[in-house]
Every structure is written in structure tokens, then in C-alpha cells.
Write a protein that holds these residues in place. Sequence first.
Motif, PDB file in Angstrom:
ATOM      1  N   UNK A   1      32.753  42.811  43.998  1.00  0.00           N
ATOM      2  CA  UNK A   1      32.172  42.303  45.237  1.00  0.00           C
ATOM      3  C   UNK A   1      31.308  41.081  44.972  1.00  0.00           C
ATOM      4  N   UNK A   2      31.158  40.263  46.020  1.00  0.00           N
ATOM      5  CA  UNK A   2      30.145  39.211  46.042  1.00  0.00           C
ATOM      6  C   UNK A   2      29.316  39.404  47.312  1.00  0.00           C
ATOM      7  N   UNK A   3      28.576  38.396  47.736  1.00  0.00           N
ATOM      8  CA  UNK A   3      27.709  38.572  48.903  1.00  0.00           C
ATOM      9  C   UNK A   3      28.471  38.542  50.222  1.00  0.00           C
ATOM     10  N   UNK A   4      29.794  38.321  50.178  1.00  0.00           N
ATOM     11  CA  UNK A   4      30.585  38.246  51.406  1.00  0.00           C
ATOM     12  C   UNK A   4      31.637  39.345  51.527  1.00  0.00           C
ATOM     13  N   UNK A   5      32.238  39.709  50.393  1.00  0.00           N
ATOM     14  CA  UNK A   5      33.383  40.606  50.475  1.00  0.00           C
ATOM     15  C   UNK A   5      33.395  41.586  49.306  1.00  0.00           C
ATOM     16  N   UNK A   6      33.908  42.779  49.554  1.00  0.00           N
ATOM     17  CA  UNK A   6      34.113  43.787  48.519  1.00  0.00           C
ATOM     18  C   UNK A   6      35.615  44.039  48.418  1.00  0.00           C
ATOM     19  N   UNK A   7      36.136  43.918  47.208  1.00  0.00           N
ATOM     20  CA  UNK A   7      37.578  44.058  46.970  1.00  0.00           C
ATOM     21  C   UNK A   7      37.818  45.297  46.120  1.00  0.00           C
ATOM     22  N   UNK A   8      38.761  46.120  46.538  1.00  0.00           N
ATOM     23  CA  UNK A   8      39.169  47.294  45.762  1.00  0.00           C
ATOM     24  C   UNK A   8      40.642  47.150  45.403  1.00  0.00           C
ATOM     25  N   UNK A   9      40.936  47.323  44.125  1.00  0.00           N
ATOM     26  CA  UNK A   9      42.306  47.219  43.624  1.00  0.00           C
ATOM     27  C   UNK A   9      42.692  48.535  42.968  1.00  0.00           C
ATOM     28  N   UNK A  10      43.864  49.018  43.309  1.00  0.00           N
ATOM     29  CA  UNK A  10      44.415  50.223  42.683  1.00  0.00           C
ATOM     30  C   UNK A  10      45.854  49.923  42.312  1.00  0.00           C
ATOM     31  N   UNK A  11      46.232  50.236  41.084  1.00  0.00           N
ATOM     32  CA  UNK A  11      47.593  49.918  40.644  1.00  0.00           C
ATOM     33  C   UNK A  11      48.132  51.005  39.714  1.00  0.00           C
ATOM     34  N   UNK A  12      49.443  51.107  39.686  1.00  0.00           N
ATOM     35  CA  UNK A  12      50.114  52.041  38.783  1.00  0.00           C
ATOM     36  C   UNK A  12      51.432  51.424  38.340  1.00  0.00           C
ATOM     37  N   UNK A  13      51.919  51.853  37.190  1.00  0.00           N
ATOM     38  CA  UNK A  13      53.201  51.379  36.675  1.00  0.00           C
ATOM     39  C   UNK A  13      54.059  52.572  36.267  1.00  0.00           C
TER      40      UNK A  13
END
Length: 291
Positions: free
Chosen positions: A15-27
Motif C-alpha cells: 500500500x501507499x497513501x492512496x491505494x492498497x493492493x492485494x495479490x494472490x497467485x498460484x501455479x
Amino acid sequence: MSLRSMTGYGQMTCANDRVRVTVEMKTVNHRFAEFHIRVPREWLALEEVSRQELARHVHRGRLDAFLSLEWVGQTADVVVNWKLLDSLIEAEQILLRRFGKDIEAHTVRDWLKFPDVVQVVSPSTALDEIQDVVLQCLREAALKLVDMRIGEGSRLETSFREKLAQLEEQLSLVRRHDGEAIANKHAQLKARLEQLRVEVEPERMAQEVVLLVDRSAVDEEIVRLASHIEAFRDTIAQSGPVGRRLDFIVQEMHREVNTIGAKAADAKIAAAVVEMKVLVEQLREQVQNVE
């Protein structure tokens, strides 16, 4: 680079002061590198740069990545397409007058669910600012995924080396019994001739034994199989994606073991061939999960 499996999982939130990003991945297993990335529709421009970032970490396998963005300290605007809504309601009123009670009128909630009537407009934020956070999150999640793939790859390598050692033990039995087969065939042929009370010149006897041995000799197959075992060991010690090469080597192993089984008539060799087939099949199944 250590041996890697194609199975892994990674998750990260940045996250920064504007946005929170969540990433989830699998292979999971796949013959090639195939990426499926899901991003919010308003940020589809991030899909290609995300793919490029992931390609630096994953070289083979199917990867599914899910990205979600949540605004920090900002709220999205809800916009109603009044022109579209007015047109839809007008069209419905015409239908109601024409068909009467046969048609059920829409409620306000129904209209809000109609495509493109209501749109959620994200706060105004520069794409580059969002992209930096997304790429950072992707990178850290991918590193976690790679760590899991390396751990599984290490376990696969240990299993490979154990099975190769067992395969060599069975190959040694085949080599030893193949040498004994010559003397056994000579004795069997001599005993059969004595039973039939047939006298054969020594030279003729030697020729027949040579012919029998030639048809059932597996020395060339033994040498090639030993070479494939060594090639397998050399390959798993290399860096980089080696799964396809290992798959090819296992196919050649399978071919040589089948040939030995088809040519050898000795019972002890046949038993060793069965064990070798089991080991090669186990290697084949495990190789399918190597990057």
C-alpha cells in the motif's frame, strides 16, 4: 538456480497513501508458460506489465494471479446514466400499455442492476502511481511462490536421486545375469540335444549358442540406459528450467527398459525389468511437475 517444481502459491498486500493492493497467485503443471491475470476492469492497462513482471520469475507452468485494489482515504463516485435509465423506463411503459398485466414492472433496485445504468468511478489517480505499487506487490508475491517451488523442487531432487540409485542397482543385476545367460543357454541347448540323443559337432553347437545369445543380448541397451541415468543426474544439477529435457530422458529410459524386457528370456532379468519399469514410471510422473 535450484531445481523447481511447477506447484506454488504466493500472497502479498502492499500500500501507499492512496491505494492498497492485494495479490494472490498460484501455479500448477503445464507444458508451457501460461499466465492468467485478473485485474479490476478500470485498470486493464496493468495486465501486460504484470505479465512481463511475472515472466521474470516463472518460466513454465500455468499461473493464475488475482489483483484487487482498495482506495485508502478516498471514496469512489457513483454515477447514474440518467439518459439510459430514462430511455429504459420509457420503453417499459410502452410495453406495459401494450401488454398490460402480462408484464411485471421493474423496481428501482432492478434498474440499478441493469448493465451500464450505474457506474463506479474510481478516484483520480495516476496510472504510474498505481503501477508502482502493483509491480512491487507482484514481485514480492512471486518471490514467495518461487520459494515454495524451490522447496518442492529440492524434495523432488532427493526423490530423483534415490530412484536413480535403485535403477542402477537393478541394471547391475541385469548386467550380471546377462553374462550368466550365455553359459545357461549353452547348458540348456546341450541338455536338450542329449535328451533327444542328437549328436552335434562342437563348431555347430557354438554357432547355435552364438545365434541364441545374439538375439537376446542386451549389452547395448544396458550401456544406453546407464548413459541416460547419468544424463538425468547431470540435468538436475544444472540451473534453469530443465523439465522438458528430463521428460525426454525418461522417455528414452522407458524405451531401453522395454527393449531389455522384450529381448531377455532370463527369469531373473525379467524380474529386474519389472522393477525398472516401476521406477521409470515413478520418475516420469514426478518429472511432469518440474519447471
